[in-house]
Motif scaffolding. Structure first.
Motif, PDB file in Angstrom:
ATOM      1  N   LYS A 176       0.767  -1.219   0.148  1.00 51.54           N
ATOM      2  CA  LYS A 176      -0.135   0.017   0.063  1.00 51.54           C
ATOM      3  C   LYS A 176       1.019   1.114  -0.028  1.00 51.54           C
ATOM      4  O   LYS A 176       2.147   1.140   0.621  1.00 51.54           O
ATOM      5  N   ILE A 177       0.517   2.225  -0.707  1.00 52.84           N
ATOM      6  CA  ILE A 177       1.342   3.454  -0.812  1.00 52.84           C
ATOM      7  C   ILE A 177       0.881   4.696   0.190  1.00 52.84           C
ATOM      8  O   ILE A 177       1.594   5.505   0.300  1.00 52.84           O
ATOM      9  N   ASP A 178      -0.273   4.597   0.735  1.00 53.28           N
ATOM     10  CA  ASP A 178      -0.827   5.389   1.487  1.00 53.28           C
ATOM     11  C   ASP A 178      -1.658   4.944   3.020  1.00 53.28           C
ATOM     12  O   ASP A 178      -2.682   4.301   2.440  1.00 53.28           O
ATOM     13  N   ASP A 179      -0.992   5.016   3.898  1.00 48.76           N
ATOM     14  CA  ASP A 179      -1.661   4.718   5.302  1.00 48.76           C
ATOM     15  C   ASP A 179      -2.447   5.559   5.994  1.00 48.76           C
ATOM     16  O   ASP A 179      -3.203   5.548   6.887  1.00 48.76           O
ATOM     17  N   ASN A 180      -2.520   7.063   5.424  1.00 52.03           N
ATOM     18  CA  ASN A 180      -2.897   8.189   6.130  1.00 52.03           C
ATOM     19  C   ASN A 180      -4.058   8.601   5.620  1.00 52.03           C
ATOM     20  O   ASN A 180      -4.734   9.264   6.258  1.00 52.03           O
ATOM     21  N   ASP A 181      -4.672   8.159   4.596  1.00 53.22           N
ATOM     22  CA  ASP A 181      -5.882   8.479   3.887  1.00 53.22           C
ATOM     23  C   ASP A 181      -7.063   7.455   4.111  1.00 53.22           C
ATOM     24  O   ASP A 181      -6.992   6.635   3.553  1.00 53.22           O
ATOM     25  N   PRO A 182      -7.953   7.811   5.076  1.00 55.29           N
ATOM     26  CA  PRO A 182      -9.243   6.801   5.419  1.00 55.29           C
ATOM     27  C   PRO A 182     -10.039   6.650   4.031  1.00 55.29           C
ATOM     28  O   PRO A 182     -10.510   5.646   4.130  1.00 55.29           O
ATOM     29  N   ALA A 183      -9.928   7.622   3.124  1.00 55.65           N
ATOM     30  CA  ALA A 183     -11.136   7.429   1.974  1.00 55.65           C
ATOM     31  C   ALA A 183     -10.372   6.393   0.845  1.00 55.65           C
ATOM     32  O   ALA A 183     -10.973   5.802   0.349  1.00 55.65           O
ATOM     33  N   ALA A 184      -8.990   6.063   0.866  1.00 53.03           N
ATOM     34  CA  ALA A 184      -8.516   5.365   0.066  1.00 53.03           C
ATOM     35  C   ALA A 184      -7.768   4.183   0.527  1.00 53.03           C
ATOM     36  O   ALA A 184      -7.017   4.208   1.524  1.00 53.03           O
ATOM     37  N   GLN A 185      -8.425   3.062   0.387  1.00 52.77           N
ATOM     38  CA  GLN A 185      -8.234   1.609   0.864  1.00 52.77           C
ATOM     39  C   GLN A 185      -7.415   0.895  -0.125  1.00 52.77           C
ATOM     40  O   GLN A 185      -7.797   0.664  -1.118  1.00 52.77           O
ATOM     41  N   ASP A 186      -6.274   0.197   0.634  1.00 53.98           N
ATOM     42  CA  ASP A 186      -5.346  -0.674  -0.132  1.00 53.98           C
ATOM     43  C   ASP A 186      -4.908  -0.252  -1.310  1.00 53.98           C
ATOM     44  O   ASP A 186      -5.022  -1.090  -2.333  1.00 53.98           O
ATOM     45  N   VAL A 187      -4.747   1.145  -1.529  1.00 52.45           N
ATOM     46  CA  VAL A 187      -4.335   1.655  -2.929  1.00 52.45           C
ATOM     47  C   VAL A 187      -2.820   1.272  -3.049  1.00 52.45           C
ATOM     48  O   VAL A 187      -1.804   1.481  -2.441  1.00 52.45           O
ATOM     49  N   LYS A 188      -2.604   0.716  -4.598  1.00 55.41           N
ATOM     50  CA  LYS A 188      -1.186   0.146  -4.752  1.00 55.41           C
ATOM     51  C   LYS A 188      -1.063   0.921  -6.234  1.00 55.41           C
ATOM     52  O   LYS A 188      -1.778   0.992  -6.892  1.00 55.41           O
ATOM     53  N   ASN A 189       0.169   0.758  -6.521  1.00 53.24           N
ATOM     54  CA  ASN A 189       0.699   1.225  -7.727  1.00 53.24           C
ATOM     55  C   ASN A 189       0.456   0.177  -8.726  1.00 53.24           C
ATOM     56  O   ASN A 189       1.154  -1.162  -8.515  1.00 53.24           O
ATOM     57  N   GLN A 190       0.175   0.377 -10.300  1.00 55.89           N
ATOM     58  CA  GLN A 190       0.039  -0.533 -11.003  1.00 55.89           C
ATOM     59  C   GLN A 190       0.649   0.216 -12.478  1.00 55.89           C
ATOM     60  O   GLN A 190       0.008   1.297 -12.558  1.00 55.89           O
ATOM     61  N   VAL A 191       1.688  -0.349 -12.850  1.00 52.61           N
ATOM     62  CA  VAL A 191       2.330   0.433 -14.055  1.00 52.61           C
ATOM     63  C   VAL A 191       2.679  -0.585 -15.400  1.00 52.61           C
ATOM     64  O   VAL A 191       3.314  -1.425 -14.942  1.00 52.61           O
ATOM     65  N   TRP A 192       2.127  -0.181 -16.412  1.00 55.07           N
ATOM     66  CA  TRP A 192       2.691  -0.795 -17.705  1.00 55.07           C
ATOM     67  C   TRP A 192       3.762   0.130 -18.283  1.00 55.07           C
ATOM     68  O   TRP A 192       3.591   1.443 -18.343  1.00 55.07           O
ATOM     69  N   GLN A 193       4.902  -0.588 -18.713  1.00 55.34           N
ATOM     70  CA  GLN A 193       6.292   0.265 -19.376  1.00 55.34           C
ATOM     71  C   GLN A 193       6.589  -0.385 -20.385  1.00 55.34           C
ATOM     72  O   GLN A 193       6.521  -1.648 -20.743  1.00 55.34           O
ATOM     73  N   VAL A 194       6.711   0.539 -21.370  1.00 52.95           N
ATOM     74  CA  VAL A 194       7.515   0.177 -22.608  1.00 52.95           C
ATOM     75  C   VAL A 194       8.730   0.774 -22.660  1.00 52.95           C
ATOM     76  O   VAL A 194       8.819   2.227 -22.606  1.00 52.95           O
ATOM     77  N   SER A 195       9.948  -0.022 -23.084  1.00 52.02           N
ATOM     78  CA  SER A 195      11.179   0.724 -22.825  1.00 52.02           C
ATOM     79  C   SER A 195      12.127   0.298 -24.049  1.00 52.02           C
ATOM     80  O   SER A 195      11.995  -0.684 -24.535  1.00 52.02           O
ATOM     81  N   LEU A 196      12.755   1.308 -24.470  1.00 49.65           N
ATOM     82  CA  LEU A 196      13.717   1.120 -25.699  1.00 49.65           C
ATOM     83  C   LEU A 196      15.278   1.528 -24.943  1.00 49.65           C
ATOM     84  O   LEU A 196      15.213   2.516 -23.998  1.00 49.65           O
ATOM     85  N   GLY A 197      15.869   0.557 -24.970  1.00 49.73           N
ATOM     86  CA  GLY A 197      17.330   0.757 -24.418  1.00 49.73           C
ATOM     87  C   GLY A 197      18.720   0.470 -25.342  1.00 49.73           C
ATOM     88  O   GLY A 197      18.424   0.218 -26.497  1.00 49.73           O
ATOM     89  N   TYR A 198      19.735   1.185 -24.770  1.00 50.08           N
ATOM     90  CA  TYR A 198      20.845   0.932 -25.689  1.00 50.08           C
ATOM     91  C   TYR A 198      22.199   0.552 -24.754  1.00 50.08           C
ATOM     92  O   TYR A 198      22.301   1.250 -23.732  1.00 50.08           O
ATOM     93  N   LYS A 199      22.765  -0.586 -25.170  1.00 49.94           N
ATOM     94  CA  LYS A 199      23.900  -0.879 -24.420  1.00 49.94           C
ATOM     95  C   LYS A 199      25.220  -0.192 -24.871  1.00 49.94           C
ATOM     96  O   LYS A 199      25.716  -0.117 -25.807  1.00 49.94           O
ATOM     97  N   LEU A 200      25.649   0.692 -23.946  1.00 48.69           N
ATOM     98  CA  LEU A 200      26.824   1.713 -24.220  1.00 48.69           C
ATOM     99  C   LEU A 200      28.243   0.914 -24.103  1.00 48.69           C
ATOM    100  O   LEU A 200      29.162   1.327 -24.719  1.00 48.69           O
TER     101      LEU A 200
END
Length: 205
Positions: A176-200
């Motif tokens: 959980k990211i926020d334990d101090n907001d009673p209105a937000a219950q068990d809120v967690k981050n969810q993230v999709w990522q697309v990455s382009l990389g280069y090996k230096l």
């Protein structure tokens, strides 16, 4: 004397095995970045969470041993969510420094499957709020959030020719990211990522 000879043989064998393993290993250091499609997961009595677009970028090191690779990374990541409250679309803009430690299973032609833990540290947190007069303001809420975050990273990638890499990853929030907001219950981050990389830098086979 026999014990000394035995110890010497064992040490020599370990050195030879270690040398053989690292001789077949590949070390690469590079940079990567791309878009984030983030959304908080959970319930909020104030409104409904919607997806928010941001970006991520940083550096990685790859230690590749035949079909297995270990890839620690350090990434700056824009996360958070939009939230719809009484017909108002409000932003919740959270920034993290994330440290994923990814295990890569290589299949064919550089294509790989990825899994590993990710440890995040919040650097910035701002949230839009609307007062009773309908005026929208942006509030600094970093002190309300937990300072750290844990996720499970799942994805796939492709090591392309000429040092290029392409990754698609889903980061499933575990804490959980926020334990101090009673209105937000068990809120967690969810993230999709697309990455382009280069090996230096690339050393080894």
């Amino acid at each position: 004397m026999k014990n000394n000879h035995f110890k010497f043989v064992m040490i020599a064998a370990l050195v030879l095995v270690s040398t053989g393993v690292f001789a077949q290993a590949q070390l690469a250091i590079g940079i990567k970045g791309g878009p984030n499609f983030a959304k908080l997961d959970g319930t909020d009595a104030a409104g409904t969470y919607k997806s928010r677009t941001g970006w991520h970028g940083g550096a990685f090191a790859l230690f590749k041993f035949s079909k297995i690779g270990i890839q620690p990374e350090v990434l700056f990541s824009q996360q958070g969510s939009k939230i719809k409250v009484n017909q108002n679309d409000l932003e919740q803009n959270y920034s993290y420094v994330n440290v994923p430690i990814i295990v890569k299973l290589y299949t064919v032609a550089g294509i790989n499957l990825q899994v590993g833990p990710q440890f995040g540290f919040v650097t910035k947190a701002e949230r839009d709020e609307v007062d009773v007069n309908g005026i929208k303001t942006t509030q600094d809420v970093k002190d309300r959030l937990k300072g750290s975050d844990v996720s499970l990273a799942l994805g796939a990638g492709w090591d392309l020719p000429f040092g290029l890499t392409l990754d698609a990853r889903y980061n499933l929030g575990l804490s959980k990211i926020d334990d101090n907001d009673p209105a937000a219950q068990d809120v967690k981050n969810q993230v999709w990522q697309v990455s382009l990389g280069y090996k230096l830098i690339k050393l080894g086979k």
